[in-house]
Design a protein around this motif. Structure first.
Motif: not given
Lengths: 250, 340, 588
Positions: C85-95
């Motif tokens: 979850l946390s890695v995906s959320a970071t991915g979204l923030v990065a996007a």
């Protein structure tokens, strides 16, 4: 006449690309020569090399007996090699007079009186600059900018004045004004190299001419003779047949 | 309420002025050399700690940095000895004399127990040349590198200088005397004299830079190098020397800012980096090329900082640096419009 | 059958994976950190390859770490789930961040990355109630799934290295894929990428997100190993250290990231050891790191990896056998107008650079565009190739308005560049295969997991065929930068041909060439014309232009002054006076 500039077997390129291919020539003191030829012929490259902003791959350039190879642009300016560059290379936020003073940057220790006298000489030659002396270069018209570039170069007290395409982008009337100034400089004994695409114009000023075509000197001689020479037109409009012949070979 | 507003105003103005000197340095360096100098804040630290040493009667460690740098300069130019030993000898002896002069100056100043302002001048003379030396070591060898390469290099410089600061001064904070102690009540608000000193010094520094750029030929030459590098070369202006001069002046401004700031917060080896970056946030407002807009930028940073210190002090830096992104986007769209 | 290089890579990986069991327990932790840093550095190397930079990578590590640690600690969910979850959320923030900041140019981008790096890291400290502030939070649960917890440090270290090595493997695959070739173009000017159909904005964001995801994963693995979370490991200093690792390893290969991380970590421990012996404390090793960074960039900008690469066997080349992509059969329907310019004008400030330009390019024609200095050729060429928009008038390509940027090549018009734009470190065939970008579809993920085999084979086979067509097959596997300029220009033509164009735009293809090279060029152009490719040529060498084109368009001062056969144009008085210039009328 003594030779001021001697260029022997000069080859200049950008990385792998060759722009000047093994040319040799010399300019005597007090002589005005011209390099004509279409764009892409290597004229600007030649001047950039003489100015020291582009190193040669081989060949030597000797100025007043000294090999220029290791000298930086500022050292060349100090020796009196000065350019009026094709794109003028002005400082848009500085005034006309600032440009002229900066032209004499290397002679800044000679005192106010000499600076003032030098400025007056330039204003006498190019009166329009005096009217505009407080104006910023970025707001000047093309012709006025060209005059600033000429004036700035003259402030360096050149031994060899190099003019790169002074007529580019200018209306004929303005071009004429600039060339009249060049005429006067020549009459005063200035040594010069004029690079021009406009062959008729260049040959009307210079005493001797060289025709450059893609990095090679394809014709040279007295200006009067070159005016009649069909090789000049051929250099501009590609009258050669080597590629058409190549087609029939295959 | 008005007390608070007034207090925040004075506080914001004071820190804004400190950042203004940084922003000035950054714009100067960027316009002349195209280097985005992340390491600019380190001169703040060097200035403050050098002054601290001088005021406490110690030989400042900066002197060793300076002498080390000069020696490295001589070594790097070893190749010149073979080509032209006379010039090289002249150059090397010039550097040796500079080193000896710096040493003599410091000893003299310490012996005379100069007042704070006098010591500030001595500290300035010791720190400013470091800027030129760093230019010589990092930018001079690769004048045509990309912006990103210069950014990474300046990160390296920042790390090294900060580490050297730690090595020389240790991690302890040093108190620094203000130019004038005490303060005055202006209505309901107490204003320390140091705030006035900051105001006056900052204005003098900015005015000095203005006068230098506008009324001396060397100043004009520096402007010319910033506007058109090739054109400057064609005038015989040595553009490398112009770059070194820009680095030197920038180091001087940043060092002054450190010396003014230190009495307010005490000096330590880490103090410079963040100050430098806040100068960036302000300077970015003017795209690192526009002095007046940069001043507006640093005043906004100073104001935001003091307001947030009052409202949510923990988030002070978060807010200031979050501000940078909208500023950059605004600049970016602006420069696109200009390009069209 | 494995190649020698693959066997070597396998052996090196095996050593790294056995290491945790061989090291004394104190060093296992250090080795685990090295693996974590290597994971982030590998992502940064990809960023460097794409000409991007991040001075805030530590913040993404922190997001991954805090996200997973806080959720797992508060709700007792299995940490493998919270990690995902946390890695995906970071991915979204990065996007989101990437989408906003990657449009920034020049010096703005590094500043922006620095800003969000500091701002995010600041939040970790400032949001005291949730993150525990500067002193951090302990009792972070270990890595677990369905109640099974991974608490053995050696196994955990091995897991870290498995992930790191898999990401290196994936990125090496990506490097020789369609997307990898496109990423290599991002370092240079956008013109090249767009000319071959690459949506540079999207690709930049993808690269950025991928590197952020690796960082977040590394951060999450870090907290569940340490089982304690605090802001300091995700500070700016970490971001800088990671950047040094990537620079020291070098942008040539993903493996450089691992090399850089191992080098720097061992340097750090050795230095700290020495410094402690001298009685010095504090992070003094940063002095040396800073110097290393500066010296590497000044002297070896390609990093350490090339020095290693020299001793390695060559990698196995990907298959290029069999049929390539299908080629459009070009007909000889000479009447059809492919490209039409109507009343084109453009103004720059007060200057009217082009005015009233009208011309057509018919199928199978070979047209030259010439004119003296400042005539407006370059501007017109930019308009035709979609790099610049005209102020007035219309350009129609195959009967419809000219699309923008990267769409043009899909319609069937490809170009070469005046200043050769090849990726010098990639092989000739990889460079040429970039031309197939718009005709293939495998994206980032397929490239990463090597699911693009057949398509990639077709693209390379097409590239091979194009090289054969221009007579450069023998040079296919040399580095493009090692060829002489004449051949580089022909490689550019081959690359354009792989895009299967009906129209070929050539921007000064003969500039800087020797006569023999020009002759080769002319022969290739004639052969293409015989294959009914429509060609528009801008060139300075008049003899060459006159010797190969059918028709000329002559520009002067932003207008067309003549059109016609070479013979007619050479005799045209308007053309002669445009080139030679009017004389001086001293009387006037």
């Amino acid at each position: 006449m003594t030779k001021l500039l001697e260029v022997a077997n000069l080859t200049v390129g950008y990385g792998e690309a060759i722009a000047i291919d093994d040319i040799s020539f010399s300019v005597a003191r007090g002589e005005f020569v011209t390099f004509i030829g279409p764009n892409g012929a290597g004229k600007t490259t030649l001047l950039n090399n003489l100015m020291g902003v582009l190193q040669q791959t081989s060949g030597t350039v000797t100025f007043a007996g000294e090999d220029l190879k290791m000298l930086k642009p500022e050292a060349r300016v100090a020796r009196g090699i000065v350019i009026v560059p094709e794109r003028r290379e002005l400082f848009p936020g500085l005034s006309v007079e600032d440009h002229l003073r900066l032209g004499a940057f290397l002679r800044r220790h000679q005192g106010r009186a000499k600076m003032a006298a030098a400025l007056e000489r330039i204003y006498a030659l190019l009166p329009k600059l005096k009217e505009r002396r407080k104006q910023l270069a970025g707001t000047l018209s093309g012709g006025e900018q060209q005059m600033v570039a000429v004036g700035r170069a003259l402030m360096a007290e050149p031994q060899l004045l190099m003019l790169d395409e002074p007529s580019t982008g200018l209306a004929p009337r303005i071009t004429e004004e600039i060339f009249e100034a060049i005429d006067r400089l020549k009459a005063a004994g200035m040594t010069g190299i004029l690079v021009e695409q406009n062959a008729n114009l260049a040959l009307s000023v210079a005493e001797r001419g060289f025709v450059l075509e893609v990095g090679n000197v394809v014709a040279s001689g007295e200006a009067e003779q070159l005016r009649q020479d069909p090789r000049v037109l051929a250099a501009y409009l590609g009258a050669g047949d080597r590629y058409r012949e190549a087609m029939t070979d295959t | 309420m008005t007390d608070t507003v007034l207090f925040l105003l004075v506080d914001g103005l004071t820190s804004g002025l400190v950042y203004a000197l940084l922003a000035l340095s950054l714009v100067l360096v960027f316009t002349v050399t195209r280097v985005v100098n992340i390491a600019q804040g380190e001169y703040v630290m060097l200035g403050a700690l050098t002054l601290a040493d001088l005021l406490q009667g110690r030989m400042p460690g900066t002197l060793y940095l300076l002498i080390g740098g000069l020696v490295l300069c001589v070594i790097l130019d070893a190749g010149r000895w073979r080509r032209d030993w006379r010039q090289a000898l002249l150059y090397a002896s010039g550097l040796v004399i500079a080193g000896v002069a710096a040493l003599a100056l410091t000893r003299g100043a310490l012996a005379l127990h100069l007042p704070v302002i006098g010591m500030m001048v001595v500290a300035l003379i010791l720190v400013a040349p470091l800027g030129a030396l760093i230019y010589r070591f990092t930018v001079h060898p690769i004048p045509n590198a990309t912006t990103i390469v210069f950014v990474i290099i300046s990160v390296g410089v920042s790390m090294s200088v900060q580490g050297l600061g730690l090595l020389i001064w240790g991690a302890n904070p040093y108190p620094v005397d203000p130019i004038a102690a005490g303060g005055v009540m202006m209505g309901p608000v107490f204003i320390p004299y140091q705030s006035f000193a900051i105001l006056i010094t900052a204005l003098l520094a900015m005015g000095g830079l203005y006068l230098f750029s506008e009324f001396t030929l060397v100043g004009k030459a520096l402007q010319a190098s910033a506007m058109n590098r090739l054109g400057a070369q064609f005038c015989g202006i040595p553009v490398n020397a112009a770059g070194a001069l820009a680095f030197l002046l920038a180091a001087a401004f940043s060092a002054v800012s450190g010396m003014l700031l230190a009495p307010l917060i005490t000096a330590n080896y880490e103090m410079g980096f963040m100050v430098g970056l806040k100068g960036f946030v302000g300077g970015a407002m003017g795209g690192l090329i526009d002095y007046p807009l940069s001043l507006v930028g640093v005043m906004i940073v100073g104001g935001l900082e003091s307001t947030s210190a009052y409202v949510a002090s923990a988030y002070r830096d978060v807010l200031v640096f979050s501000l940078l992104i909208p500023i950059l986007l605004w600049r970016n769209t602006r420069s696109r419009v200009e390009a069209r | 059958m494995m190649s020698a290089r693959a066997r070597l890579a396998l052996a090196a990986s095996a050593i790294l994976l056995v290491m945790p069991w061989l090291l004394p327990s104190f060093y296992v932790g250090i080795f685990a950190y090295a693996g974590i840093y290597a994971m982030v550095a590998v992502g940064l190397v990809l960023l460097l390859q794409a000409g991007q930079i991040s001075l805030g990578q530590g913040a993404f590590m922190g997001l991954g770490a805090y996200g997973s640690a806080l959720v797992a600690r508060a709700y007792g969910i299995d940490t493998l789930v919270t990690m995902v979850l946390s890695v995906s959320a970071t991915g979204l923030v990065a996007a989101l961040i990437g989408f906003i900041t990657l449009r920034l140019r020049g010096h703005y981008l590094p500043l922006a990355t620095l800003a969000y790096g500091i701002a995010l890291a600041g939040v970790f400290t400032a949001w005291h109630e949730v993150t525990g502030g500067a002193s951090g939070l302990d009792k972070i649960p270990p890595l677990s799934l369905f109640g099974f917890a991974l608490t053995d440090d050696r196994l955990y270290t091995q897991l870290i290295w498995i992930i790191t090595l898999l990401s290196v493997l994936g990125l090496s695959r990506l490097h020789t894929s369609r997307t990898g070739r496109a990423i290599a173009t991002l370092e240079g000017h956008d013109g090249l990428a767009q000319a071959f159909g690459v949506d540079t904005t999207m690709l930049r964001v993808k690269v950025f997100v991928f590197s952020a995801v690796l960082a977040a994963l590394a951060g999450a693995l870090y907290v569940h190993l340490l089982r304690f979370v605090s802001p300091s490991p995700f500070s700016l200093m970490t971001s800088f250290k990671l950047l040094i690792m990537a620079v020291v390893g070098g942008p040539m290969s993903a493996a450089g990231g691992v090399l850089g991380a191992l080098t720097l970590e061992s340097a750090q421990w050795t230095l700290q050891d020495i410094l402690a012996r001298w009685g010095l404390s504090g992070n003094l090793e940063v002095i040396v790191f800073g110097v290393i960074l500066v010296v590497m960039l000044l002297k070896w900008p390609q990093g350490l990896w090339p020095a290693v690469e020299r001793f390695l066997p060559k990698p196995r080349l990907r298959s290029r056998a069999g049929e390539g992509l299908s080629r459009t059969i070009l007909t000889e329907n000479r009447g059809e107008v492919l490209l039409r310019l109507e009343d084109i004008g453009i103004r720059f400030g007060g200057l009217q650079a082009l005015e009233g330009i009208g011309m057509e390019l018919k199928r199978g024609e070979f047209v030259g565009l010439i004119g003296p200095n400042g005539a407006g050729k370059t501007t017109l060429f930019s308009i035709i190739s979609g790099l610049q928009r005209q102020t007035t008038g219309r350009v129609t390509l195959f009967g419809v308005p000219l699309p923008t940027g990267y769409e043009i090549v899909r319609r069937g018009m490809a170009r070469t560049f005046q200043h050769v734009q090849l990726m010098p470190d990639l092989s000739v065939i990889e460079n040429v295969a970039l031309g197939a970008y718009c005709r293939t579809s495998a994206g980032f993920i397929r490239g990463l997991f090597a699911l693009d085999g057949e398509e990639n084979r077709q693209a390379l086979a097409s590239a091979r065929a194009a090289l054969e067509r221009v007579g450069l097959l023998a040079e296919a596997d040399l580095a493009a930068g090692s060829l002489p300029l004449g051949k580089q220009r022909i490689v550019e033509i081959a690359r354009a041909l792989v895009a299967d164009p009906q129209i070929l735009l050539l921007d000064e293809p003969a500039a800087g060439l020797r006569f023999s090279e020009k002759l080769t060029l002319v022969k290739i152009l004639r052969q293409l014309q015989a294959e009914h490719v429509t060609i528009l040529l801008v060139e300075h060498d008049m003899e060459l232009v006159m010797g190969c084109v059918e028709r000329l368009v002559v520009l002067d001062r932003g207008r067309i002054i003549a059109q016609g056969s070479p013979k007619d144009v050479q005799a045209n008085p308007a053309v002669i006076s445009a080139y030679l210039g009017g004389g001086r009328d001293k009387a006037a």
